[in-house]
Design a protein around this motif. Structure first.
Motif, PDB file in Angstrom:
ATOM      1  N   PHE A  35      35.307  39.156  34.564  1.00 33.50           N
ATOM      2  CA  PHE A  35      37.052  39.045  34.561  1.00 33.50           C
ATOM      3  C   PHE A  35      37.598  39.299  35.938  1.00 33.50           C
ATOM      4  CE2 PHE A  35      36.252  39.578  30.045  1.00 33.50           C
ATOM      5  CZ  PHE A  35      36.712  38.268  29.436  1.00 33.50           C
ATOM      6  N   GLU A  36      37.032  40.651  36.540  1.00 31.05           N
ATOM      7  CA  GLU A  36      37.576  40.937  37.808  1.00 31.05           C
ATOM      8  C   GLU A  36      37.234  39.767  38.925  1.00 31.05           C
ATOM      9  OE1 GLU A  36      35.410  44.244  40.089  1.00 31.05           O
ATOM     10  OE2 GLU A  36      37.713  45.167  39.924  1.00 31.05           O
ATOM     11  N   GLN A  37      36.059  39.389  38.767  1.00 28.79           N
ATOM     12  CA  GLN A  37      35.739  38.402  40.039  1.00 28.79           C
ATOM     13  C   GLN A  37      36.362  37.014  39.675  1.00 28.79           C
ATOM     14  OE1 GLN A  37      33.473  39.022  42.443  1.00 28.79           O
ATOM     15  NE2 GLN A  37      33.689  36.893  42.890  1.00 28.79           N
ATOM     16  N   PHE A  38      35.941  36.582  38.612  1.00 27.02           N
ATOM     17  CA  PHE A  38      36.298  35.189  38.029  1.00 27.02           C
ATOM     18  C   PHE A  38      37.644  34.825  37.931  1.00 27.02           C
ATOM     19  CE2 PHE A  38      31.752  34.990  37.678  1.00 27.02           C
ATOM     20  CZ  PHE A  38      31.442  34.458  38.803  1.00 27.02           C
ATOM     21  N   VAL A  39      38.353  35.825  37.269  1.00 29.41           N
ATOM     22  CA  VAL A  39      39.857  35.645  36.859  1.00 29.41           C
ATOM     23  C   VAL A  39      40.772  36.436  37.781  1.00 29.41           C
ATOM     24  CG1 VAL A  39      41.689  35.888  34.911  1.00 29.41           C
ATOM     25  CG2 VAL A  39      39.230  35.578  34.482  1.00 29.41           C
ATOM     26  N   LEU A  40      41.037  37.649  37.677  1.00 30.38           N
ATOM     27  CA  LEU A  40      41.802  38.637  38.526  1.00 30.38           C
ATOM     28  C   LEU A  40      41.686  38.416  40.315  1.00 30.38           C
ATOM     29  CD1 LEU A  40      41.619  41.846  36.539  1.00 30.38           C
ATOM     30  CD2 LEU A  40      43.361  40.116  36.428  1.00 30.38           C
TER      31      LEU A  40
END
Lengths: 414, 414, 414, 414
Positions: free
Chosen positions: D49-54
């Motif tokens: 989530f950190e890499q690909f969204v946020l």
């Protein structure tokens, strides 16, 4: 037996002090086969007392957990099956808390036993051996923790040093001469010693001289910068194959960052101190360095004679584990650094002394069966307890290993 | 230089005699990394003269084939790239015929050179080294051929013996005593010797006694039948791991057929002769056998002193490769078997003597770089040329290897 | 049974013709486990007739040598123990001469048998299978010889071609369309076929189009020069790991010399011909190339339908082993190259067809047990006998292997 | 976007619930390369989530720790360097507590982001993919924990079941028939699905019938007792080599104690329940079992058609991870067990569907690059979230792996 009970308490407590900064996760892993999980050291040293003292001599003793013999035996073939060494790091249970309970249980039983029973010489000797054994594992605790933390990309600090590292300065380069002749080698006396240093015997030494301090990072860096790791000429064949296979270009824990050399120490990641003794080099590196300087390292016999000459007793002020420095110290006061700081590689193979006899039973597996393909190291290190080391003490490792605090000094024939 | 030319012819011819019973296919394979193809030995020993004599000193010399340096260099880092040792057995070209042409070509040029040029000491020494080198490869030829044929399920005969094997009988079990004291070790004199035996120096020996003959198959079988390969107690740890990993239960080349022990010899497959010296055992087996007997094997220094005492010169009538027997002989005449029959494992690690200096350049790679993790063997074997061996001659192999003609005798401290 | 006897003679002779330029040494080595010694192929195909025909059906037959079953069984678990595949290259005996005698002996017995006995269908089928089996080993003979000679630094020539390689020119880039729908797949008819192509069944194909020739060296070089071996995007994960582990940067047998690409062919070492079909690439390379072109390779079902459409019969004039060209040919006459030149990697895994049944007994081990982790290849190559190949013929290899004559053509959905 | 936020919270919380019974030590080890430390799963799913969204869409986002990309990337070549998979188990830092803080931090930022930003379809899809990804890792969490605890000699209990295991009884052995013809395969619809199940297309199936339940431990035991692991006939060659190399004689986690079969389950060590579906068998074992029964397993296409026929929707009452049973259940109510309990090995290789396109960028590495040397499994298991599975869902593993909950059912052609 007050003395023994006191020593028992002191040694056992020291093991727990050494792991006091670890997280539960740090206790469990085994990144390479030579490195054991800290939890395993704590339990295995306890198992030693349970197996060889309480189990054998205390008739009232009830084993803490039947499974622990299987889990925490190291290499004693005589004492039944055991977890494969390479699998020690897969055991998440029992956890650290349980292992500490195990220690407390055995400690209490041991103190009762030591204070209640009439101790025969046999019992006294095996308790003493258990304590010496635990001190050996204390050294391994420090080096294994360094390996676990030092291979983590976050480079966590193990121990914060109060004072800052000295910057050195007095790098005297003196040599002391020893005459040729017949010398006595091996332990003589009544205090504790291992079977491998017994068998006092005579050895003829050709005349030689030896360096008055350990080799430093700065000196070793000169070897590196002269292409030491790129030229085969100074290497033993197996050493050269190791350099090529592992693509080695520096001591263990060294990293080049923006063209400057850093290393991981137990105080954290920092710039290499050029005045500190070089450490975490293996026998191949020590031998190649000496060859490149046109010199050599000593035999273990030369070392023993040299040490008795310049440091007739172990100096409590030396840099041992007791000083809680956890790294070799710069030589700024002109002492010889024979004891402490780093183990010194010798050129001697680890072989039985004349008259060597292994003890009967499981204890006989302590030293003798390792006498092949290993090199002797002498003098102890910054991870050795100061009351554990002697002039005649023989440590031994395979020539390719680097995770111990190992270094060198030069010598040559006259 | 007539003598040198004669010796050159004699030694070179002997190599070809040793392969005279082989088929072309036998020349090419390499079943394990330690065993080189016979073809490779023939070419590599020739390359040595081409590279180090003709190439360096004969200005008129034209290299036979530019590719051969790459193909037939063994381990000289100084002389450029070479075929990986493990790939020697994949080279079907040049074929045996071509290799023999290569030998003839170099032989002719060498004889011309030896007869025409004024030979400096330097040249003389390197030619002599080349011949000693070829004699070492003659021993390897015999043992490598034995490995190639002895691992073929057809067990082909290499050499038919004229006479039949003696049945033995006189298995005297005497011990000779040697007083403690300082002895001289190492080569002294002006004849050929290797750099590793140079550096004559003093060694102190504690008093000991040694057995007057080699251990036999019958005696070794007692060890086997007493469970020698099933009990860890007598083994070094690495030896015991080897036994378990390789599932070893007998010397190399032994096979149990219908509950009787047979072995492959270079004379064919036959029942084990109980009176013959045991051979094809490694250091671990020799050490375990001695430990089981409550004794030990000698150090290389003890061996050298012992040998000088009981066999002051190399006996031409000993069982060397010259006798074309190709296996150890039963001891039926009471001699000590210090020379010939089987190499004797010593307990000494292969290490440099004090004052050891390696020669400059490629020749310096001959011995020194192997001085790690190997054990010294002494005395030569049934595959050694009789004029190749000396009291001070040091052979060396890794402790797990068995394909050489290796055996043992017992000793103990007094 | 005149036809069968004739075919027997013709096929058996062809094997010997293929090895007629070899030296005895060439016959014996096994540089990697997948490559068998030529001698082994000659003996193993003979063993097949001895074991499955003469041994089973000819009561008068006397086995040539009892040891040969152990030596020359390949993988038939039902027929007893056998030499480990990896050890085939260590057997220098029996030599080539003996193997040729073995062939002659079995040939004579077989011809007698074929002409004397009344052959049942069962016998006829197993003889035919033996001949097809020998033809498969003829292809392996060529590719294994190429591996043995092509990894020798001398790069020996196997076969001198009469004519020189064409320079190509007509590199048409046409695609043929195939409509979607249900198609019949698998062998239908009464002639010889393997169990793995039996079980004719229906398969639904989505509409697609396929390229009218094989991909050339020149086209593949474009992929290489675009960084094909340096960018992970076009590779399957296991393919990318293979590239990195083996440091691959070109097809097998390619070498860069002075910045130009050369390759070893069975005609010798020469500059890469850009118009020749690329070969000695594995499935990973074929797949990555197609992906880089934005296309794909066909399934084995698409290939079978495509082939029947554009090359309804096997063309005797194609580039098979019969043409003695021993390398793929440039496409200069506009044919589709479905048969011969190079095997074509398909995207299909090698799996049983519906209704697949393996034969009872040892013959049942022929195909079925290999149906895992392999990819199907179609169409035969320059090393395949022209009367051995069919539209429905399924060859199979592991995706990482490159020593066969393997290539590709592109396709895509419409 | 309330729904997505809710689902985000629910899925993220479920991961933490699954590790709620672990000790800190359990979180850190990696006993074999396929098993990742629980701590790593918790961090890696967060990193997604950190890499690909946020990192991609939330401009105000500050990365929690720069080192975590290196530590917790799994296999995305596009996203930079990463810890070697085999070294995941050596990282004791960050500890579990820190990883949970990391989860909380990212959870808060994600909820803010989901509630504040206007989510494009692209963002919605990548969040949904992240949740599906986390659900996949939840299954791995359960199986990896089982491996870690199940290989500990203490066999710790992971989860205490409320009710006791049923004793079974109704082991109906019915088969359902499916007509031959063209069927549609692949995902059709608008809900979440992976790229590997997209590309709806037609497949022709020959008529077949399939078993109405999974194979049980009792039935598998019959295979074992009939010598299933000792006879090569039913095994694929690579399977047979695996059996011999690993000395396999039972499913993973089975142990013979006093001549009775026990197994480790997540509820503890207990006697094998004969009525429970067999699990922890690999493809080789499933295939050999079916062959021994004279039947086969289905292709993935046959399975998909069969499943839609008898279980037209995923049954929430099935035995998924939601039921917190953590082992397959006996079939006592006559349902088909197509969903849940154990994944079913199919005979299909994991290959791209026609029209398969991998997504651009890092997300494109999700499925396509694994399409080699793996087999498809269908239907989910007792460790799969019930809202994660579909008729068209394709799972895949290498054929030798056993640590997932894998089983089989029989089928045959009509």
């Amino acid at each position: 037996m007050k003395n023994l009970t006191n020593k028992f308490g002191r040694v056992r407590q020291q093991s727990e002090k050494l792991v006091s900064t670890l997280s539960p996760e740090d206790f469990v892993v085994q990144p390479v086969v030579d490195v054991s999980p800290p939890k395993w050291h704590l339990a295995h040293t306890t198992w030693f007392f349970e197996q060889f003292v309480l189990g054998n001599f205390d008739k009232t003793y009830r084993v803490y957990d039947e499974d622990f013999n299987y889990l925490f035996n190291s290499y004693y073939e005589s004492v039944g099956k055991r977890v494969l060494r390479a699998n020690r790091g897969n055991l998440t249970r029992p956890g650290v808390d349980e292992v500490l309970k195990y220690r407390t249980y055995v400690n209490e039983k041991m103190v009762d036993f030591l204070e209640t029973y009439e101790l025969t010489t046999e019992i006294h000797d095996i308790v003493e051996l258990g304590l010496q054994h635990e001190q050996q594992h204390q050294e391994l605790l420090v080096t294994d923790i360094k390996y676990i933390l030092g291979n983590n990309p976050l480079f966590p600090t193990f121990w914060k040093n109060k004072e800052n590292q000295q910057t050195g300065g007095n790098l005297h380069d003196r040599y002391t001469e020893v005459e040729g002749g017949v010398y006595k080698i091996g332990y003589e006396g009544d205090d504790f010693h291992f079977d491998n240093e017994k068998g006092v015997h005579q050895v003829y030494l050709q005349p030689y001289r030896f360096q008055s301090r350990l080799i430093t990072n700065g000196e070793y860096l000169e070897f590196m910068e002269a292409g030491g790791y790129r030229h085969f000429e100074h290497w033993l064949m197996e050493g050269w194959e190791w350099v090529k296979a592992e693509k080695v270009s520096a001591p263990l824990y060294w990293h080049k960052v923006d063209d400057e050399w850093y290393y991981y120490t137990l105080n954290g990641f920092e710039k290499v101190n050029l005045y500190e003794p070089v450490t975490h080099i293996n026998f191949f590196e020590a031998d190649a360095y000496a060859s490149w300087r046109g010199k050599r390292i000593m035999t273990e016999f030369e070392w023993e004679v040299a040490c008795k000459k310049v440091e007739p007793r172990v100096d409590d002020q030396g840099n041992f584990v007791n000083s809680e420095y956890f790294r070799p110290k710069c030589n700024d006061n002109g002492h010889h650094q024979m004891f402490g700081d780093t183990w010194e590689w010798t050129s001697s193979a680890y072989l039985p002394y004349p008259y060597f006899q292994k003890a009967p039973g499981a204890i006989g597996e302590y030293n003798g069966k390792f006498m092949i393909n290993q090199k002797v190291l002498r003098g102890g290190s910054c991870a050795t307890p100061s009351d554990h080391i002697r002039h005649t003490y023989r440590n031994f490792f395979h020539p390719h290993l680097r995770w111990q605090f190992t270094g060198l000094r030069l010598a040559e024939h006259i």
